[in-house]
Design a protein around this motif. Structure first.
Motif, PDB file in Angstrom:
ATOM      1  N   ILE A 261       0.836  -1.197   0.000  1.00 14.85           N
ATOM      2  CA  ILE A 261       0.000   0.000   0.000  1.00 14.85           C
ATOM      3  C   ILE A 261       0.868   1.242   0.000  1.00 14.85           C
ATOM      4  CG2 ILE A 261      -1.615   1.332   1.417  1.00 14.85           C
ATOM      5  CD1 ILE A 261      -2.761  -1.408   2.311  1.00 14.85           C
ATOM      6  N   ASN A 262       1.898   1.228   0.821  1.00 14.33           N
ATOM      7  CA  ASN A 262       2.773   2.391   0.901  1.00 14.33           C
ATOM      8  C   ASN A 262       3.506   2.625  -0.413  1.00 14.33           C
ATOM      9  OD1 ASN A 262       1.945   2.776   3.470  1.00 14.33           O
ATOM     10  ND2 ASN A 262       3.734   1.794   4.424  1.00 14.33           N
ATOM     11  N   ALA A 263       3.918   1.515  -1.027  1.00 16.87           N
ATOM     12  CA  ALA A 263       4.619   1.660  -2.298  1.00 16.87           C
ATOM     13  C   ALA A 263       3.694   2.277  -3.342  1.00 16.87           C
ATOM     14  CB  ALA A 263       5.116   0.298  -2.770  1.00 16.87           C
ATOM     15  N   ALA A 264       2.392   2.016  -3.189  1.00 17.70           N
ATOM     16  CA  ALA A 264       1.442   2.561  -4.153  1.00 17.70           C
ATOM     17  C   ALA A 264       0.905   3.911  -3.704  1.00 17.70           C
ATOM     18  CB  ALA A 264       0.295   1.571  -4.337  1.00 17.70           C
ATOM     19  N   GLY A 265       1.573   4.536  -2.745  1.00 20.50           N
ATOM     20  CA  GLY A 265       1.179   5.887  -2.371  1.00 20.50           C
ATOM     21  C   GLY A 265       0.409   6.011  -1.078  1.00 20.50           C
ATOM     22  N   GLY A 266       0.308   4.933  -0.344  1.00 25.42           N
ATOM     23  CA  GLY A 266      -0.322   5.005   0.969  1.00 25.42           C
ATOM     24  C   GLY A 266      -1.825   5.100   0.910  1.00 25.42           C
ATOM     25  N   VAL A 267      -2.397   5.443   2.032  1.00 24.77           N
ATOM     26  CA  VAL A 267      -3.842   5.581   2.140  1.00 24.77           C
ATOM     27  C   VAL A 267      -4.156   7.064   2.239  1.00 24.77           C
ATOM     28  CG1 VAL A 267      -5.865   4.936   3.490  1.00 24.77           C
ATOM     29  CG2 VAL A 267      -3.898   3.395   3.382  1.00 24.77           C
ATOM     30  N   ARG A 268      -4.908   7.523   1.332  1.00 20.45           N
ATOM     31  CA  ARG A 268      -5.193   8.956   1.239  1.00 20.45           C
ATOM     32  C   ARG A 268      -3.901   9.757   1.309  1.00 20.45           C
ATOM     33  NH1 ARG A 268      -9.857  11.359   4.619  1.00 20.45           N
ATOM     34  NH2 ARG A 268      -9.970  12.665   2.759  1.00 20.45           N
ATOM     35  N   GLY A 269      -2.881   9.214   0.672  1.00 20.68           N
ATOM     36  CA  GLY A 269      -1.633   9.945   0.571  1.00 20.68           C
ATOM     37  C   GLY A 269      -0.716   9.827   1.771  1.00 20.68           C
ATOM     38  N   VAL A 270      -1.145   9.076   2.750  1.00 19.48           N
ATOM     39  CA  VAL A 270      -0.337   8.958   3.972  1.00 19.48           C
ATOM     40  C   VAL A 270       0.034   7.492   4.162  1.00 19.48           C
ATOM     41  CG1 VAL A 270      -0.466   9.170   6.470  1.00 19.48           C
ATOM     42  CG2 VAL A 270      -1.423  10.954   5.029  1.00 19.48           C
ATOM     43  N   PRO A 271       1.274   7.209   4.549  1.00 17.76           N
ATOM     44  CA  PRO A 271       1.648   5.797   4.694  1.00 17.76           C
ATOM     45  C   PRO A 271       0.940   5.111   5.866  1.00 17.76           C
ATOM     46  CG  PRO A 271       3.425   7.210   5.427  1.00 17.76           C
ATOM     47  CD  PRO A 271       2.403   8.117   4.798  1.00 17.76           C
ATOM     48  N   ILE A 272       0.869   3.837   5.747  1.00 19.04           N
ATOM     49  CA  ILE A 272       0.228   3.049   6.807  1.00 19.04           C
ATOM     50  C   ILE A 272       1.321   2.283   7.537  1.00 19.04           C
ATOM     51  CG2 ILE A 272      -0.175   1.000   5.389  1.00 19.04           C
ATOM     52  CD1 ILE A 272      -2.970   0.866   6.617  1.00 19.04           C
ATOM     53  N   LYS A 273       1.171   2.152   8.853  1.00 22.16           N
ATOM     54  CA  LYS A 273       2.190   1.421   9.608  1.00 22.16           C
ATOM     55  C   LYS A 273       1.512   0.416  10.542  1.00 22.16           C
ATOM     56  CE  LYS A 273       5.768   1.759  12.990  1.00 22.16           C
ATOM     57  NZ  LYS A 273       5.570   2.145  14.359  1.00 22.16           N
ATOM     58  N   ILE A 274       2.012  -0.817  10.461  1.00 25.80           N
ATOM     59  CA  ILE A 274       1.447  -1.847  11.338  1.00 25.80           C
ATOM     60  C   ILE A 274       2.324  -1.932  12.584  1.00 25.80           C
ATOM     61  CG2 ILE A 274       0.725  -4.253  11.501  1.00 25.80           C
ATOM     62  CD1 ILE A 274      -0.631  -2.738   9.243  1.00 25.80           C
ATOM     63  N   GLU A 275       1.717  -1.666  13.717  1.00 26.55           N
ATOM     64  CA  GLU A 275       2.482  -1.760  14.954  1.00 26.55           C
ATOM     65  C   GLU A 275       2.193  -3.110  15.618  1.00 26.55           C
ATOM     66  OE1 GLU A 275       2.690   0.302  19.356  1.00 26.55           O
ATOM     67  OE2 GLU A 275       1.279   1.076  17.879  1.00 26.55           O
ATOM     68  N   ILE A 276       3.196  -3.996  15.553  1.00 29.23           N
ATOM     69  CA  ILE A 276       2.984  -5.334  16.094  1.00 29.23           C
ATOM     70  C   ILE A 276       3.183  -5.298  17.619  1.00 29.23           C
ATOM     71  CG2 ILE A 276       3.708  -7.742  16.018  1.00 29.23           C
ATOM     72  CD1 ILE A 276       2.907  -6.976  13.302  1.00 29.23           C
ATOM     73  N   ILE A 277       2.186  -5.747  18.334  1.00 25.95           N
ATOM     74  CA  ILE A 277       2.275  -5.793  19.791  1.00 25.95           C
ATOM     75  C   ILE A 277       2.108  -7.227  20.225  1.00 25.95           C
ATOM     76  CG2 ILE A 277       1.216  -5.014  21.936  1.00 25.95           C
ATOM     77  CD1 ILE A 277       0.084  -2.644  20.233  1.00 25.95           C
ATOM     78  N   ASP A 278       3.058  -7.711  21.016  1.00 28.77           N
ATOM     79  CA  ASP A 278       3.010  -9.120  21.404  1.00 28.77           C
ATOM     80  C   ASP A 278       2.129  -9.322  22.633  1.00 28.77           C
ATOM     81  OD1 ASP A 278       3.578 -11.829  21.609  1.00 28.77           O
ATOM     82  OD2 ASP A 278       5.133 -11.397  23.084  1.00 28.77           O
ATOM     83  N   THR A 279       1.241 -10.289  22.558  1.00 25.26           N
ATOM     84  CA  THR A 279       0.454 -10.620  23.751  1.00 25.26           C
ATOM     85  C   THR A 279       0.750 -12.028  24.237  1.00 25.26           C
ATOM     86  OG1 THR A 279      -1.327 -11.571  22.457  1.00 25.26           O
ATOM     87  CG2 THR A 279      -1.455  -9.227  22.929  1.00 25.26           C
ATOM     88  N   GLY A 280       1.543 -12.767  23.492  1.00 16.63           N
ATOM     89  CA  GLY A 280       1.696 -14.178  23.832  1.00 16.63           C
ATOM     90  C   GLY A 280       0.331 -14.838  23.830  1.00 16.63           C
ATOM     91  N   VAL A 281       0.153 -15.787  24.737  1.00 16.84           N
ATOM     92  CA  VAL A 281      -1.199 -16.330  24.913  1.00 16.84           C
ATOM     93  C   VAL A 281      -1.671 -15.926  26.298  1.00 16.84           C
ATOM     94  CG1 VAL A 281      -1.052 -18.248  23.335  1.00 16.84           C
ATOM     95  CG2 VAL A 281      -0.165 -18.494  25.635  1.00 16.84           C
ATOM     96  N   ASP A 282      -1.229 -14.750  26.716  1.00 13.70           N
ATOM     97  CA  ASP A 282      -1.387 -14.337  28.096  1.00 13.70           C
ATOM     98  C   ASP A 282      -2.527 -13.322  28.191  1.00 13.70           C
ATOM     99  OD1 ASP A 282      -1.140 -13.189  30.525  1.00 13.70           O
ATOM    100  OD2 ASP A 282       1.038 -12.983  30.461  1.00 13.70           O
TER     101      ASP A 282
END
Ligand code: ATP
Ligand code: ATP
Ligand code: MG
Ligand code: MG
Lengths: 257, 284, 239, 291, 366
Positions: free
Chosen positions: E40-61
């Motif tokens: 998506i970012n390579a194609a210009g993002g979303v409404r012109g703004v890049p998208i970022k996935i913030e991975i947060i670990d929860t384990g199985v907890d």
């Protein structure tokens, strides 16, 4: 006749471990308010006698009466509650408690139940704890180690541990106190101090049974002495009688005629 | 207060309770994992009673505590004076059995879980007032004949017996109180989380509780408080790539503590030295 | 040339447990074939000294020579195999093993003439023979003490360190033990005996050191010390 | 009948896993008075090693060597930790349980984090080997036979070693009373390293037998069996080698029968309930504690 | 939608499990979400703004999941995850309370439905979705009269197993008594013996991937030859099935939601990239879900004119929610489908057989 009343009566007591007979048909009467010495060679069964009377081991046969009530086969804690206290030959203190707390732990069965008091008498609890503490301090003073109160028991040397053990056994105000080798490992001065303590305990109205190999101590403080050998009672009597008894001389003191 | 703080404090509080539940029987040398089983049972009971029968919280709480006490009473008849590892295995197997029963019990949601537990909205006040009460009780037990007797039992049972301690009864008392606390914690947990799954009560929870008790220190009740907050905070304090190693961190902490401070962070001697400033070494 | 006579020499040895200084700058020597006593009140530091000779407590300062070799920093097993043996105070035994197994373990460093050694030990302590298959932990206090001695003798040491052997023993046995020690000494073993029972110790030994709060307060020939009024006063109970 | 016999065989095979683990675990108790809760994890890590070396080379000897040496190394690495716990006065057995629980947590998490993306690893069929006997549903595989024999032989060897040789007596002496062991001149560190080495060797061979019997390993395999290992050891009596053999095999058979004639999701409950009842009635174990 | 975007980056938190027992699943979920974001970012993002996935670990907890979710309730526009069922149960109520939409797009209908409308199900209703595919399998094997199902008692698998049975029975197959697979099973011979004792014609496997593979190996050892009469269910179609099963899998049937050989450049690119990053392992059945999720969020932002303005957070969260729950003609990487009130329609299920190590398409059910 008050004087002659027996506080502890042991009749025909037997204890065997597998094939080994550690106690054979022992009859002993301990007179109230006396110091009773118990001697005998190693392995004669003295500690076993204590263990059986205090309820740690069930006897194989025989009966034990304390204050005229039968205590044979009662659980040990019950026997303690009835008024028999003891020390151990190599008794363990709790290393990470202070001396004071160790002594306080001896006053188990006359302290309040913490849960009950928490819910039903919250105000009294503190006072009761304070009382126990006071009596523990008194006990330490009585034994002559009051300046140890706040030391950790892990730092004490052997002799000091013995004294703390006595204090712990004594704080529950027993009627009968059984001391297993209270002076072992002690020098002359310390032994004398312990001798004095034992006398004062007797004067408080507590009957004492002492096991010891210290032939300076036993004859001097005991009112009466019983000698065990291989689980048999080989002699009993006043210190003078005992010291003259040839069987004792041979079996215990190793003096041949 | 932010939501994070709310849940952080809530969980930390529950783990302090559970830590104490583990601490008390360990005074007599028993590692009583039955508490996790009790927690699971009462949590499910609480959730079910609240959602299906609409019982009020306070009734559920009281029944939960009694529940824990009853279970412990029955078990302690057999293991009141059992050696440490017997108690360990009784606890571990019970956790396992309880978990399997829940998994196969469709009414409780089985493996899918149990959703939407209604209940008080601000659990924090409840948790912390109970925590305070239980703390007082534990403190009192510690500073009573039971606490002292427990220390003696830990060292030498024969000596304890001749001091008049009924070891079995003492062990039973501790197990009953400990499981009652766990029962209470189970109810609180169910109402804090508001859903339940058998996956919530697992072996890793036992590991975590062990960590709380032994890192904090098993000789006093205060260590549990310190480490429950500390350990619960670790994942929040560190960036997520470090926090994702938290099981390794917990394991390492356990090992390090055992090596360097076998009695845990807070020890009796330490408390004592805070209480009494003057030098205590009496030289003769 | 003096040195050759020494079987053990201790120079300026200090031992501390944290803040507690148990032994301070002690000098001590034992010659071949000598029976030396070390007396002193409780907590004087006798046990600490003996344990550090075997390398169980690490010395803080000073050095220990055995047969001319520095053993201060050697591991205990090396020290034992070079011919030192300690009979510790209290009942240090393998309590869940049988009496016989305890004795077998005593022969760790000297398996060669096991049978012969065992017979000798059973001669010294006939009780052990009767009890040889009993579990050691169930022996009486005194029997355990004898077992501990017997075990130490199994390794045929050149120098025996004995820490309060009379602790908890009946007078008859105490006499026996001292006789055994004297006999062993006559057979050529050197002995260092730490004892509270100063009378017995002085009677049996050639030379004696008196320890007081971690220091050597006095030393000399036992026959001299036994008449010393100060010693009589402090350790022999007056007259 | 066919099914019954086949179930019996599979129960024995399952039991031999427990026997091998319990023997190693009991060995640690007997030689060092240590509750080594992480022992199954050590075995699993060496299974991983075998898998990795198997991928690199097909040489059976190298695989066995690698598996055994990793187990030895891990066992030896844990020695200083446990040495620190055991003072001259003795070992704090509870502390060893706690420390080893920590070690187990670390090992399991590292395996699930870092090795093979946390996926289970599988051994190639020619390593696992096929059936050496087959009659209808009654089959015996190479792994099953070897594991059962391995378990029985291990118990026999270690029983003989511990109770009938001098070396075994030295091991027990150290576990029993370090101070006394010191006094009689047993080189404590050397001997105890040697004892950990032996436990490591057993762990390594167990890993190889498991790789043939189970055919795969996963990060949580250790945790699955650790609990049962502890339970078997306690039910039999801590440190009781023969008891471990009997109870391990029995547990395997009970589980197989529970699965075969009742239900798989209840089989563990049945196995655990049996053990729970035994422990409640005989807290010292069926065959008596031997430490 | 005249309003301007108020953020410099679309930060989409993803509560995932990258540690603990199912870390391997979490890994490829993160991978595919990140891949979508990169595209998506390579194609210009979303409404012109890049998208970022913030991975947060929860384990199985569960605690961890709740605390992490609680951290997000004030700021996140939408949240992806949590992944493990236990974490969903614990954490989603927090999001619901805060009015935050969570895309739990890896789990079955049973969990999502509990929190409607604040989440959506990635799969159709279990009882409707599964019977057709097992029935299709049965139809391919008319001589298969009896089937034993292996069921592992975990999360939503028991209801799935029931749905399998419904489909099979509708096709005239008799279900023999089911074999329960213990979650901590390590040896599978007793289970297989129990199944074989009933002399079934076919085997249905509703258990985790590693266990399914081991059961197949054990079946082969016991002389099972007709492999296509072994059906593995979708959740077991995971990497561990192949790493553990190896050659023994040859010939078995399997159903899932992705068609590996789909002739679509976007899919083939995805597949190649996936294999490259995973030692040549094929994409797992669940691997596309979060890829699609990211695209669905992108569409929602674009089509509803979300600005990311913190002042309008609550309102925009609802916009995204309502868009996703009823998106029409959504172009997933595998197929195009609609959502109706949070439940997908027109999503297919595929049946394959493994031939020469490749999945060969056999049937499809919609
Ligand atoms: N639990 C037991 N099992 C087997 N034998 C035992 C047990 N306890 C004691 N014995 C044996 O019983 C005999 C008597 O032991 P006891 O400890 O009573 O002797 P004692 O008179 O106290 O000796 P000491 O003065 O040496 O302490 C000893 O021979 C001992 O070995
Ligand atoms: N492990 C220890 N930790 C701390 N202090 C110790 C330790 N062991 C001994 N001490 C202290 O060192 C001093 C000397 O003790 P040691 O045991 O050597 O005396 P001792 O002369 O053998 O006495 P005893 O006649 O009681 O055996 C004592 O003050 C004791 O408190
Ligand atoms: Mg005695
Ligand atoms: Mg000493």
């Amino acid at each position: 006749m008050e004087e002659e009343m027996a506080i502890l009566e042991v009749k025909n007591l037997c204890k065997s471990f597998g094939g080994l007979q550690a106690l054979k048909n022992i009859d002993i009467e301990i007179q109230k308010n006396k110091i009773h010495g118990l001697i005998g060679p190693n392995g004669a069964g003295k500690s076993t006698f204590f263990n059986v009377v205090s309820g740690l081991y069930p006897p194989t046969d025989g009966n034990i009466y304390f204050k005229s009530k039968e205590i044979t086969n009662l659980p040990a804690e019950e026997i303690t509650r009835m008024g028999i206290s003891r020390t151990f030959q190599a008794g363990k203190l709790v290393p990470n408690l202070t001396v004071l707390d160790n002594v306080m732990s001896g006053k188990y069965h006359i302290s309040p139940n913490p849960v009950k008091s928490f819910f039903f008498q919250p105000s009294q609890f503190k006072n009761q704890e304070k009382d126990i503490k006071t009596s523990a301090l008194e006990m330490l003073k009585f034994i002559g180690i009051s300046d140890f109160a706040e030391r950790w028991t892990s730092e004490l040397v052997w002799v000091e541990r013995q004294l703390v053990q006595i204090a712990r056994a004594l704080i529950s105000s027993p009627d009968l106190l059984m001391l297993d080798e209270p002076t072992s490992g002690m020098g002359i001065d310390e032994s004398k101090a312990v001798m004095d303590i034992i006398r004062r305990i007797r004067n408080m109205g507590i009957t004492v049974i002492v096991v010891s190999h210290d032939m300076n101590l036993i004859p001097e403080i005991s009112d009466r002495i019983t000698v065990l050998d291989f689980g048999n009672k080989i002699s009993e009597g006043s210190p003078e009688q005992i010291q003259k008894d040839p069987r004792v001389l041979e079996a215990y003191l190793g003096e041949n005629k | 207060m932010s939501e994070v703080t709310y849940y952080f404090l809530g969980f930390a509080g529950i783990y302090v309770l559970m830590g104490w539940a583990l601490y008390l029987p360990y005074r007599v040398g028993q590692l009583n994992f039955l508490i996790v089983a009790c927690m699971a049972i009462t949590a499910y009971f609480g959730g079910f009673a609240a959602r299906e029968w609409g019982w009020p919280f306070i009734v559920i709480l009281i029944i939960g505590i009694l529940f824990g006490a009853t279970i412990a009473f029955i078990f302690s008849l057999a293991i009141g004076d059992a050696p440490c590892f017997t108690v360990v295995i009784v606890g571990l197997t019970s956790v396992f059995i309880v978990k399997t029963v829940i998994e196969n019990w469709r009414t409780l949601g089985g493996t899918i879980g149990f959703f939407h537990i209604p209940g008080p909205n601000n659990m924090l006040a409840i948790i912390y007032s109970l925590l305070f009460l239980v703390g007082l009780l534990v403190f009192r037990i510690d500073h009573s004949r039971w606490g002292r007797a427990a220390s003696v039992v830990f060292i030498d049972r024969d000596v304890a017996v001749t001091l008049g301690v009924d070891i079995k009864k003492l062990g039973m008392f501790f197990q009953i109180i400990s499981c009652s606390i766990a029962g209470m914690a189970g109810i609180l947990d169910a109402f804090l989380v508001k859903s339940l799954s058998p996956e919530f009560f697992t072996f890793s929870m036992i590991g975590y509780l062990m960590c709380i008790l032994f890192v904090g220190g098993y000789t006093t009740m205060w260590g549990v408080i310190l480490s429950a907050f500390f350990l619960q905070g670790i994942p929040l304090m560190f960036p997520s790539n470090i926090a994702s190693w938290r099981l390794v961190i917990y394991g390492a902490l356990l090992v390090i503590i055992i090596l360097l401070r076998p009695e845990g962070l807070i020890t009796r001697k330490m408390l004592w030295s805070i209480k009494i400033k003057s030098p205590r070494y009496i030289t003769n | 040339m003096e040195k050759i006579n020494n079987i053990l020499e201790i120079c300026n040895l200090s031992i501390a447990y944290g803040p507690i200084k148990a032994v301070k700058e002690v000098n001590l020597e034992i010659n071949h074939g000598e029976f030396v006593a070390l007396i002193g009140a409780n907590g004087a530091g006798k046990s600490s000294l003996l344990k550090s000779i075997l390398g169980i407590n690490k010395a803080e300062k000073g050095s220990i020579f055995f047969l001319g070799q520095d053993i201060t920093r050697k591991p205990t097993d090396k020290i034992v195999s070079s011919g030192l043996s300690l009979i510790p105070e209290g009942h240090v035994i393998f309590s869940s093993m049988s009496v016989l197994e305890n004795l077998q373990l005593g022969a760790y460093q000297n398996l060669a003439d096991f049978e012969e050694n065992l017979k000798r030990i059973f001669d010294y302590f006939p009780v052990l023979k009767d009890r040889s298959s009993q579990i050691a932990g169930t022996l009486s206090g005194g029997e355990q003490q004898m077992l501990s001695m017997g075990r130490a003798l199994m390794s045929k040491p050149k120098l025996i360190l004995v820490d309060e052997p009379s602790l908890g023993l009946a007078p008859k046995i105490v006499t026996d033990i001292f006789n055994i020690l004297t006999e062993l000494n006559k057979e050529g073993y050197a002995i260092l005996l730490a004892e509270q029972n100063a009378k017995k110790a002085l009677e049996g030994s050639h030379r004696c050191y008196v320890m007081k709060t971690g220091e050597i307060a006095m030393s000399g020939f036992s026959t001299d010390l036994i008449d010393d009024p100060k010693i009589r006063q402090a350790y022999l109970g007056g007259n | 009948m066919e099914i019954f016999i086949a179930q019996l065989i599979s129960g024995l095979a399952l039991g031999s896993i427990y026997v091998l683990l319990v023997t190693g675990f009991n060995l640690m108790l007997l030689v060092a008075k240590i509750i080594q809760f992480a022992y199954p994890q050590i075995v699993v890590v060496s299974m991983y090693t075998c898998w990795w070396v198997l991928k690199l080379t097909g040489n059976k000897l190298i695989i066995i060597l690698a598996g055994v040496s990793v187990s030895i190394i891990l066992s030896l690495l844990s020695e200083p930790i446990f040495r620190k716990i055991s003072s001259i006065e003795g070992v704090d057995i509870n502390a060893s349980f706690i420390a080893s629980m920590g070690i187990a947590m670390i090992m399991m998490d590292i395996m699930s984090h870092s090795i093979n993306y946390g996926f289970p690893v599988a051994f190639s069929p020619d390593w696992v080997g096929g059936n050496i006997f087959g009659y209808g549903l009654i089959t015996v595989s190479k792994g099953q036979l070897f594991a059962l024999l391995g378990g029985i032989i291990a118990v026999l060897i270690f029983f003989f070693l511990l109770y009938h040789t001098n070396q075994g007596r030295f091991f027990r002496a150290i576990a029993e009373n370090r101070f006394a062991a010191c006094l009689v001149g047993i080189p404590i560190i050397k001997t105890s390293i040697f004892s950990y080495l032996i436990v490591g060797i057993l762990g390594g061979f167990s890993a190889i037998l498991f790789s043939m019997l189970i055919g795969s390993a996963s990060p949580w395999l250790g945790e699955f069996v650790a609990l049962k290992m502890l339970a078997v050891s306690i039910v039999a009596g801590l440190g009781n080698l023969q008891g471990g053999l009997v109870c391990g095999l029995l547990l395997g058979i009970i589980e197989a029968m529970a699965i075969g004639y009742f239900s798989g999701s209840w089989s563990n409950v049945i196995a655990f309930a049996v053990m729970l009842i035994v422990v409640l009635m005989k807290p010292g174990g069926l065959f008596g504690i031997k430490i | 939608f005249g309003q301007e975007v108020k953020v410099s980056e679309w930060n989409i938190p993803f509560l995932n499990t990258i540690t603990g027992p199912i870390a391997s699943i979490g890994e490829y979920m993160s991978w595919s979400a990140n891949r979508a974001a990169e595209e998506i970012n390579a194609a210009g993002g979303v409404r012109g703004v890049p998208i970022k996935i913030e991975i947060i670990d929860t384990g199985v907890d569960k605690d961890k999941a709740m605390e992490e979710m609680a951290k997000l309730v004030d700021s996140a526009l939408v949240v992806m995850g949590p992944v493990p069922e236990a974490c969903i149960m614990a954490a989603v109520p927090i999001a619901v309370k805060a009015g935050l939409f969570s895309m739990v797009s890896s789990t079955s209908y049973e969990y999502a439905v509990e929190y409607f409308p604040w989440t959506l199900s990635w799969y159709p209703i279990t009882e409707e979705k599964l019977p057709p595919i097992t029935a299709a399998w049965a139809k391919l094997h008319p001589d298969m009269k009896t089937v034993v199902q292996f069921v592992e008692n975990w999360a939503a698998w028991p209801p799935m197993a029931e749905a399998h049975a419904v489909g099979l029975e509708s096709a005239g197959v008799k279900m023999l008594s089911q074999v329960d697979v213990p979650t901590d099973a390590i040896m599978f011979e007793p289970l297989v013996l129990k199944a074989l004792a009933q002399k079934p014609d076919g085997i249905m496997l509703t258990c985790n991937s590693e266990k399914a593979a081991k059961i197949i190996i054990e079946l082969v050892k016991k002389g099972w030859t007709d492999k296509s009469k072994i059906l593995v269910f979708s959740s077991a179609d995971d990497t561990a099935l192949y790493t553990t099963g190896g050659d023994s899998l040859e010939g078995i049937s399997i159903y899932n939601y992705i068609d590996l050989n789909l002739d679509d450049p976007r899919w083939q690119a995805f597949r190649e990239a996936y294999k490259k990053d995973h030692n040549g392992i094929e994409p797992a059945s669940l691997s596309t879900n979060y890829y699609d999720s990211v695209y669905m969020i992108k569409e929602a932002i674009e089509n509803t004119g979300v600005t990311g303005d913190p002042a309008k957070l609550a309102e925009e969260r609802i916009k995204i929610r309502d868009y996703c729950r009823n998106v029409k003609g959504f172009k997933g990487i595998q197929l195009t489908w609609d959502m109706t009130d949070g439940v997908p329609t027109g999503k297919g299920t595929f049946l394959f057989e493994i031939e020469n190590g490749e999945k060969v398409f056999k049937a499809m059910a919609k």
